[in-house]
Design an enzyme around this catalytic site. Sequence first.
Site: not given
Ligand code: PAF
Length: 278
Positions: A28, A34-35, A147-148, A184-185
């Site tokens: 998103m 993390g991403h 991610g976990e 991380m978020s």
């Molecule tokens: O984990 C996320 O960022 C969201 O839930 C995802 C998997 C991209 C779906 O919108």
Amino acid sequence: MPLYQNLEALYRERKKYLGNQCGLVPTMGALHRGHLALIEQAQIENERVWVTIFVNPTQFNNASDLHAYPVSLQEDVDAIHKINPTINIFAPSIRDMYPDQVHATSHAFNGLDTVMEGADRPDHFNGVITIVSKLFEVIKPNRAYFGEKDFQQLSIIKNWVKTANIPTTIVPCPIIREANGLAMSSRNELLTKTTRAEAGFIYKTLKHCASNGMKKAAIYSYIKNAFAKHPKFTLHYALCVDETSLKEVDEVNPQEKQRIFVATSVEGVRLIDNIVLK
Ligand code: PAF
């Protein structure tokens, strides 16, 4: 620059690589390390990588949470291209992904959605599966990376892929943490500096409970006491859970696959974390 902002552009590009092994990292946006770790993993295992950036309205439980969600498309594109400028980015509009009504379709999750985030956030996982299925449909990935930290989301996606015969392998990736241990978020961006620093206690608490051979009742009271020392953090749940069923366990057993999960809110931001019990 391989940034595609509508479906026609995506389809034109996708057609060129139909025979290639393709990895998808759905996000998103507001990308953090993390991403980037998911993207790096996808790079190793696939010929083509797609990263999607789409703030999915149907998985939010209230408008204020949706509107507060951080957006930083240009920084995200730059960060991805630093890894590799040939990675494809799909950042569609709401109308592209929801051409008709913006609503979530209903799914059956074998009870995996009735606990923790599913119990606290009605319809959240229907929203997640609605968008993930749309993204899988348009990108047709061989593998998709999650991610976990969002372990329940990962379990629900794995279950959905299995029951709906979706030909995509789901690849789980470990939690990446900030220097103080905070998972991380993208939501961490919404915290004040002091609170973000203080939030390191969440992981320290989990780590203590996971590696000291504690029983379930001792874990619960240790976590409650730790949160009592940080009163601005509201504890929504602390649960010892079986990794497969996501049901609360009767007792901790290091021979079985179990995790501790917590959810908390601070400054209007919901944070979740989990740790393997060993
Ligand atoms: O984990 C996320 O960022 C969201 O839930 C995802 C998997 C991209 C779906 O919108």
